[in-house]
Design an enzyme around this catalytic site. Structure first.
Site, mmCIF file in Angstrom:
data_model
loop_
_atom_site.group_PDB
_atom_site.id
_atom_site.type_symbol
_atom_site.label_atom_id
_atom_site.label_comp_id
_atom_site.label_asym_id
_atom_site.label_seq_id
_atom_site.Cartn_x
_atom_site.Cartn_y
_atom_site.Cartn_z
ATOM 1 C CB VAL A 66 27.812 31.261 23.127
ATOM 2 C CG1 VAL A 66 28.921 30.842 22.066
ATOM 3 C CG2 VAL A 66 27.897 32.852 23.173
ATOM 4 C CB SER A 67 25.424 29.933 27.448
ATOM 5 O OG SER A 67 25.754 28.578 27.189
ATOM 6 C CD GLU A 68 23.022 34.841 28.866
ATOM 7 O OE1 GLU A 68 21.883 35.804 28.926
ATOM 8 O OE2 GLU A 68 22.684 33.788 29.371
ATOM 9 C CB THR A 69 26.011 37.517 23.247
ATOM 10 O OG1 THR A 69 26.108 36.415 22.382
ATOM 11 C CG2 THR A 69 26.779 38.626 22.662
#
Length: 760
Positions: free
Chosen positions: A502-505
């Site tokens: 995803v975009s950011e973890t």
């Protein structure tokens, strides 16, 4: 989530596998696939043996059949190998099927998967650095796809697509993909393709392949570029679904090792998962039975997501309910052999429903009562050293008595049942308490029909996925939020971020109040503090707004923090998140097609990012990057991104950028922005393209607004701004710029869409 074609976590090809009880509409299936953002999300629905679709089966009638559909983040596909392998793996390993062959009815006809145990591990698996011992192979029976000659008009585009790599042959599949043989497998492995050129190619995708290096143990190498394709659950101690206490009940045909049992319990992430194995009447381990030999007997074990427990009432009730209602037992009494000895469950039909069931708002008609025969647990005096921690744990609730059970739990009697019902405990303090858990109890209100009230607190941590800057699932910007009990090494953190894709973890670790890092705090000592790190699928980043919002949302909604302010220690210094309840919903949320009622806002306190003049040598690359869109101004942020103002917000929303050109640009990424359309309710639109960080477009980027807010504040002459990030998912940010301190307050909302546990 399953990694296919590998024996090691975080390798192979990941797929999300969803087992559905009924058909869901295509819009929902696609939305979930977008949210998982895996190469493939597959959906399984069991087919009853009487359904007509199974006439094509070439396999015996005893083999289970499932409908199977595969979705990429942008479209349904007709055939997917790794998704089918992952689906088969889930069915074989979960205990949902007992056969060695499964049939799938798919858009490509009937496919079969066969379990092949005991296959020797290939030496070539050294490429995975894993260990297949104990694994089994799955053999898929798929149709071949015919390969045809390639149209002469399609060939000229291929060399550009593949950066001039030496080609041996080009073919086209009947499924409209190009197959390009390159000069060697090594060339295949090292190729850096032009994804924007692949977007322009005829057909869906491009396969590249080449003969494998001598001595590698493989016949050929290949890669696929496809940018166009963008158990039983029971609620116990209730007569109503979604009330009482949920448990997963697994009926096993044979004993499984403890590691497997624990892994399944982690995956279900229920308070308890119970495992049943029928005991043959000839087995010798039931001499303790006080019941007739005709009563069925089962071994029963209970697992929380983190450990096995010695005794569990609600899961025993759930297991009994399942056995009585499924027709698997005909008697009215069942015996369970457990770690706490022999327990019995007795079916009591026809018991009149209690008036007190109004507390459940359900309807017990047709239900049965189950009577459990359990041992009592001795209660002892509590050690004096353990008592001081209790008032903090229970937020100062008035206590009458404290005891400790022989099982290691604290029992705390409070002043009344009403106090028990309304209590908001400090879960982090419970984690520090002696013993396993805390029971609270109090005398029931007069006239309630009950004798006492009680609750049981047993906190645990897990993984959540949250959509930030939106009040609607599958919009805004997704972030995976992982709460860690201890620091993990960077390689592991990056591997997990790659897996979530995803975009950011983001990763949270609580900071003890005595740690020295909290000296920079400008907030009171009572505010909880966490270390916070952000990872894209390819790199750690120094600042991320939407993932900070997501992390704060998880902490506020999970009960892990009780204050309205949280501090995060990050690579960008101390950041704060403040919970703001009762904020009126903006009309601009119509852009989300959602409903914010009942949500709260979270206000992030972030540093601004200074803007500098752009180097003249860097400017010529921008028009190509943005497909010739009319440019008003170009700046460069102190964090290395370009900020490009376009002629209008509409131009921003409609732009189709050249991602391969952005890859070549200096700096990290490109922010585009433009004044919002009149009457939209917004001040400006923006988008953020960052393929170097592992994602072509960041759906809603809070940190980009740390540069955008000062830019538009100066241009529009205002400090309070409403911004819309005009990506396909879209998101809304309320901004307040403090020019004196050069701090930006970013206000937004979020929604949790997934919860689970990491197994690797």
């Amino acid at each position: 989530m399953v990694d296919a074609f590998t024996d090691s976590p975080f390798k192979g090809n990941p797929a999300a596998v969803c087992l559905l009880e009924e058909e869901r509409d295509e819009e929902w299936l696609q939305a979930v696939a977008r949210e998982f953002n895996m190469p493939i999300t597959c959906y399984l629905i069991r087919i009853a043996a009487t359904e007509s679709e199974d006439r094509d089966s070439a396999i015996g009638d005893l083999d289970p059949r499932f409908r199977l559909r595969w979705f990429t983040p942008v479209v349904e596909v007709n055939l997917c190998g790794h998704g089918t392998l992952a689906a088969s793996h889930v069915l074989f390993t979960s205990g949902l099927i007992k056969a060695n062959i499964i049939e799938f009815l798919s858009l490509s006809g009937v496919l079969t998967a066969k379990k092949i145990p005991g296959v020797e591990k290939s030496a070539t698996s050294k490429f995975q650095n894993g260990d297949a011992e104990g694994n089994f192979y799955i053999e898929l029976d798929f149709p071949t796809i015919p390969v045809n000659e390639c149209d002469a008009m399609e060939i000229p585009s291929i060399p550009v697509t593949l950066n001039g790599a030496p080609m041996i042959n080009i073919k086209k599949t009947a499924s409209d993909d190009l197959i390009v043989e390159l000069s060697s497998g090594k060339t295949v492995a090292n190729l850096q393709p032009q994804f924007d050129e692949i977007q322009k190619c005829h057909g869906r995708a491009v396969y590249i392949t080449g003969v494998a290096p001598e001595g590698s143990g493989f016949d050929f190498f290949s890669r696929v570029f496809g940018p166009k394709i963008g158990v039983n659950e029971v609620n116990a101690f209730t007569d109503s679904p979604f009330k009482g206490n949920p448990t997963a009940v697994c009926l096993l045909e044979e004993e499984r090792d403890e590691e497997w049992l624990q892994a399944v319990a982690r995956e279900f992430n229920m308070p308890v998962t119970s495992y049943l194995i029928r005991i043959a009447s000839t087995e010798s381990d039931h001499p303790g039975s006080a019941i007739s030999d005709l009563n069925p007997r089962f071994r029963l074990r209970w697992f929380a997501p983190v450990s096995e427990v010695n005794l569990c009432g609600h899961a025993t009730l759930a297991a009994s309910h399942f056995l009585f209602t499924s027709g698997l037992v005909k008697a009215n009494i069942i015996e369970f052999l457990t770690l706490s000895g022999v327990l019995t469950a007795k079916k009591i039909p026809g018991v009149e429903k209690l008036d007190t069931s109004k507390f459940q708002n359900g309807d017990a008609e047709g239900n049965i009562y189950i009577e459990l025969d359990f041992p009592t647990i001795p209660i002892n005096e509590c050690d004096a050293t353990e008592i001081p921690s209790i008032p903090v744990t229970l937020n100062g609730a008035p206590m009458i008595n404290i005891k400790k059970t022989a099982a290691g739990d604290l029992i705390v009697e409070l002043s009344s049942g009403k106090t028990v019902e309304n209590l908001q405990p400090q879960f982090d303090e419970i984690r520090k308490c002696h013993g396993n858990a805390v029971f609270i109890t109090g005398v029931a209100p007069e006239g309630s029909g009950f004798d006492f009230f009680s609750r049981f607190f047993w906190p645990k941590l897990g993984v959540n996925e949250v959509d930030a800057f939106t009040d609607s699932p599958f919009k805004g910007n997704p972030a995976a939020v992982c709460l860690l009990e201890e620091e993990r090494d960077e390689e592991w953190l990056q591997a997990v971020a790659r897996e979530f894709n995803v975009s950011e973890t983001c990763y949270l670790t609580r900071i003890a109040a005595t740690e020295s890092e909290d000296r920079d705090s400008a907030i009171g000592d009572l505010n909880p503090r966490f270390r916070l790190r952000w990872f894209t699928p390819v790199a750690e980043v120094k600042l991320c707004g939407h993932a900070t919002l997501a992390a704060a949302h998880v902490l506020f909604t999970s009960g892990l923090v009780k204050t309205d302010i949280i501090e995060f220690l990050t690579l960008s210094g101390v950041l704060t998140a403040k919970k703001i309840p009762g904020v009126e919903k903006l009309d601009t949320l119509k852009f989300q097609n959602g409903e914010a009622e009942g949500h709260f806002y979270i206000e992030l306190d972030f540093p601004t990012i200074p803007l500098n003049e752009c180097d003249a040598t860097e400017i010529p690359s921008i028009p190509v990057t943005l497909n010739g869109a009319p440019v008003i101004n170009i700046k460069k942020t102190a964090s290395g991104d370009f900020l490009v103002e376009l002629s209008s917000g509409k131009t921003v929303a409609n732009l189709q950028p050249q991602f391969d050109e952005i890859q070549k640009c200096p700096g990290s990424g490109v922010i585009i922005t433009g004044v919002a359309p009149e009457g939209s309710g917004f001040d400006f639109f923006s988008r953020f393209f960052c393929p170097k960080l592992g994602l072509n477009e960041d759906p809603v980027c809070g940190s980009a607004h740390c540069a955008l807010a000062p830019y538009w504040s100066k241009k529009l002459g205002k400090h309070d701004l409403i911004a819309y990030q005009a990506s396909p998912r879209g998101g809304i940010l309320n901004l307040h710029l403090d020019e004196e301190t050069q701090r930006l307050l970013i206000r937004g909302i979020a929604v949790t869409v997934m919860e689970g546990s990491l197994l690797a």
